[in-house]
Each structure stands twice: as structure tokens, then as C-alpha cells.
Design an enzyme around this catalytic site. Structure first.
Site, PDB file in Angstrom:
ATOM      1  N   LYS A 194       0.851  -1.186   0.000  1.00 13.64           N
ATOM      2  CA  LYS A 194       0.000   0.000   0.000  1.00 13.64           C
ATOM      3  C   LYS A 194       0.889   1.239   0.000  1.00 13.64           C
ATOM      4  CE  LYS A 194      -3.600   2.479   2.452  1.00 13.64           C
ATOM      5  NZ  LYS A 194      -4.703   2.427   3.388  1.00 13.64           N
ATOM      6  N   LYS A 247      -2.149  -1.656  -3.965  1.00 14.20           N
ATOM      7  CA  LYS A 247      -2.971  -0.445  -3.934  1.00 14.20           C
ATOM      8  C   LYS A 247      -2.100   0.784  -4.046  1.00 14.20           C
ATOM      9  CE  LYS A 247      -6.040   1.943  -0.848  1.00 14.20           C
ATOM     10  NZ  LYS A 247      -6.244   2.273   0.509  1.00 14.20           N
TER      11      LYS A 247
HETATM   12  C1  PBG Z   1      -7.759   3.400   5.307  1.00 15.75           C
HETATM   13  C2  PBG Z   1      -7.943   3.257   3.841  1.00 15.75           C
HETATM   14  C3  PBG Z   1      -7.744   4.200   2.827  1.00 15.75           C
HETATM   15  C4  PBG Z   1      -8.146   3.599   1.644  1.00 15.75           C
HETATM   16  C5  PBG Z   1      -8.537   2.316   1.949  1.00 15.75           C
HETATM   17  N1  PBG Z   1      -8.390   2.110   3.301  1.00 15.75           N
HETATM   18  C6  PBG Z   1      -7.311   5.605   2.907  1.00 15.75           C
HETATM   19  C7  PBG Z   1      -5.923   5.932   3.212  1.00 15.75           C
HETATM   20  O1  PBG Z   1      -5.079   5.085   3.425  1.00 15.75           O
HETATM   21  O2  PBG Z   1      -5.699   7.136   3.331  1.00 15.75           O
HETATM   22  C8  PBG Z   1      -8.145   4.270   0.300  1.00 15.75           C
HETATM   23  C9  PBG Z   1      -9.165   3.751  -0.651  1.00 15.75           C
HETATM   24  C10 PBG Z   1      -9.382   4.581  -1.856  1.00 15.75           C
HETATM   25  O3  PBG Z   1      -8.744   5.618  -2.112  1.00 15.75           O
HETATM   26  O4  PBG Z   1     -10.268   4.193  -2.620  1.00 15.75           O
HETATM   27  N2  PBG Z   1      -6.458   3.458   5.752  1.00 15.75           N
END
Ligand code: PBG
Length: 326
Positions: A194, A247
Site C-alpha cells: 500500500k 494499492k
Molecule cells: C484506510 C484506507 C484508505 C483507503 C482504503 N483504506 C485511505 C488511506 O489510506 O488514506 C483508500 C481507498 C481509496 O482511495 O479508494 N487506511
């Protein structure tokens, strides 16, 4: 001209193109993210994500009907709590929004596969994914709360948990807690790779989870790093991850490809909020063909090696896939 190899022979009609098509997006591959909150008769549009809403539980149930009818097998749930505090109590509250939503979902749609996002950022008043001390996000004290959150989701009936916080060691902490509480059968889909991405902007509007100070770069990965993503993934697998999330998806096809090649585990590409927003905006202006752009993007994730696709386009994509089969 006497050309022996003419690849165009296999492109000459729709029939032959379909016959030799290498990759497909199936409805079974899709996971639909949804945002739930307390209250009644509320379906609040997320302005930067046309077609995406914050649902009160009654409206959420109506929306679920559509999801189930579309044949989408799974949802990924995000919660917006009534109150936020320093330690994200709403995340692991037995009567928290996710816990209530999961129970309700299982009551009405027992066969719908419910995945819960495990993180603190929607529940903390500072908007960070962990506990804060002197402006720093603490790793180890956060693990206990994440594990508690995952267990409370499992207790409510979640089929799978998906930790998205990026603390070190969270998969191990969650695995151990789930096992201790009798949930050894619940899989973990880990956001292993991520990245600290600008593509999450619209999500933070939807979830009200923008960090109140600083950013997430001390825990989410630096976008230029590919080898580090392999390290994160290897660690998560050692700790017990069952499915790996990459992601965002579109700018990170190389990571999806490497993850699949190197580890072979099921991989889910998360087609995030900003990617969705860009397509929607351009389509609204009439600058692109939305259906073709979406399906081309989704199949690129499959070509890169993704087994599953988490996408806000899921409802549309399911409809388009059905149409194309007729
Ligand atoms: C929570 C989370 C996020 C997303 C998924 N889980 C936001 C972030 O990390 O700031 C992002 C999902 C998206 O942008 O569609 N931590």
C-alpha cells in the site's frame, strides 16, 4: 508479399477475437467497496466520486439488493462513526458502525461475502491510522487495537478482514488474536503493498479520514519503491496473510505482476478512489467512453496478474459484463 506470420489473421472478426482473448474480467472477480454510517434515510453523495454514497443502514440495505442482484460476490466495508476520538474507539466498539452493518448484512444476505477494512483512521480525531504520541504514529501500541478491531468484526460475522493501516507486524497480531478467539477460519486479505498515494484523496472525503496534521508517509510506502513492496508482501505472508492487496492499481501494474510472479498467492488490485474520480470526471465531460475505459482498466489488472479487483465501478462493470455476454 509472402509473409508467413500475420497476427492480424486472428483479429479479423469479433468472433475470432473473442476466441483467442487471453484475459477476462468476471463478475466473480469484483469486490465492491461501500461506506456506512449511523442515522436513517441518508444517502449522501460523495461529491468527488459520482455514484458513490455514504449510506445509513436502511439505505445501505436497499443498495445491497442491487449488489446482490448484480451477482457481485463480495463487498468491502468502511465505516463512518458518530464520534471520533484519540484512540479510535469506534473501530472496535461492539456496537460500532461496522459491527452493526455486518450483523445486518449477514441477517439479510447471508451469502454475500463480507470483507471489513481494519484501520483506525476513520475513527481517530487526528485522522491517522494509529495511536499518536508527540506527533508520531506509534507502531506497537496500535497493533493491539487493530487486533481488537479485527476480532470484533469477526464476532459480528465478517467473512474476512482486510488490514489497511500499514503498521509493522499487524498481520501477525491480527492472526494471533483471531486464532485465540476461535476465528482461525477467518482469512486475512492484507493491504501489503500500500503506497502513500495522492490517488486516495476522494476516499478521504468519503470517509472523513484526512490526517489533521502531517501525512501518511511514515507508514505507507514510498511510491518509487518496488523491491520494498516485495519485502512488505513477504513479511505479510510469513505473518499469515491469505490474499495480497496491491494499492493503487493503475499506476502499480508492475507491483501486481511482480507479486503474482514471486508469491503466487491470490492478489487483489485496489482500483482506488482517485482512479475512479478521474474516469468519472472525464466521462462526464464526454472526453472518454466510460464503459470502454473502465473495462480496459479492469482487464489490465487481470493481465498484470490480479485475481480479484476491488473497484467502485463494480456495479457498472457487472452490468457491462452481463450485457456483453448476451
Ligand atoms: C484506510 C484506507 C484508505 C483507503 C482504503 N483504506 C485511505 C488511506 O489510506 O488514506 C483508500 C481507498 C481509496 O482511495 O479508494 N487506511
Amino acid at each position: 508479399m509472402n509473409l508467413i506470420n500475420r497476427p492480424r489473421r486472428l483479429r479479423s472478426s469479433e468472433a475470432i477475437r473473442r476466441m483467442v482473448r487471453e484475459n477476462h474480467v468476471r463478475i466473480e472477480d469484483l469486490i465492491y467497496p461501500m461506506f456506512v454510517m449511523f442515522g436513517e434515510k441518508k444517502k449522501i453523495p460523495v461529491s468527488s466520486m459520482p455514484g458513490v454514497y455514504n449510506y445509513s443502514l436502511d439505505e445501505y440495505l436497499l443498495a445491497l439488493k442491487e449488489v446482490a442482484e448484480a451477482g457481485i460476490p463480495a463487498i468491502l466495508l468502511f465505516g463512518i462513526p458518530e464520534v471520533k476520538d484519540e484512540v479510535g474507539t469506534g473501530a472496535y466498539d461492539h456496537h460500532g458502525i461496522i459491527q452493526e452493518a455486518v450483523r445486518l448484512t449477514k441477517l439479510h444476505y447471508p451469502n454475500l461475502y463480507v470483507i471489513t477494512d481494519v484501520c483506525l483512521c476513520e475513527y481517530t480525531d487526528h485522522g491517522h491510522c494509529g495511536i499518536i504520541q508527540e506527533g508520531k504514529v506509534l507502531n506497537d501500541p496500535t497493533l493491539k487495537l487493530l487486533a481488537q478491531t479485527a476480532v470484533s468484526h469477526a464476532e459480528a460475522g465478517a467473512d474476512m478482514v482486510a488490514p489497511s493501516d500499514m503498521m509493522d507486524g499487524r498481520v501477525a497480531a491480527i492472526r494471533e488474536a483471531l486464532d485465540d478467539e476461535g476465528y482461525s477460519h477467518i482469512p486475512i486479505m492484507s493491504y501489503s503493498a500500500k503506497f502513500a498515494s495522492a490517488f486516495y484523496g476522494p476516499f478521504r472525503e468519503a470517509a472523513g479520514s484526512t490526517p489533521q496534521f502531517g501525512d501518511r508517509r511514515t507508514y505507507q510506502m514510498d511510491p518509487p519503491n518496488g523491491n520494498e513492496a516485495m519485502l512488505e508482501t513477504a513479511l505479510d505472508i510469513e505473518e499469515g496473510a491469505d490474499i495480497i492487496i496491491v494499492k493503487p492499481a493503475l499506476a502499480y501494474g508492475d507491483i501486481t505482476y511482480r507479486t503474482k510472479e514471486q508469491f503466487g498467492l491470490p492478489v487483489a488490485a485496489y482500483n482506488v478512489s482517485g482512479e475512479y474520480a478521474m474516469v468519472k470526471a472525464a466521462a462526464e465531460k464526454g472526453w472518454i467512453d466510460e464503459k470502454r475505459v473502465v473495462m480496459e482498466s479492469l482487464v489490465s489488472m487481470k493481465r498484470a496478474g490480479a485475481d480479484l479487483i476491488i473497484t467502485y465501478h463494480a456495479l457498472d462493470a457487472a452490468r457491462w459484463i452481463k450485457e456483453d455476454q448476451l
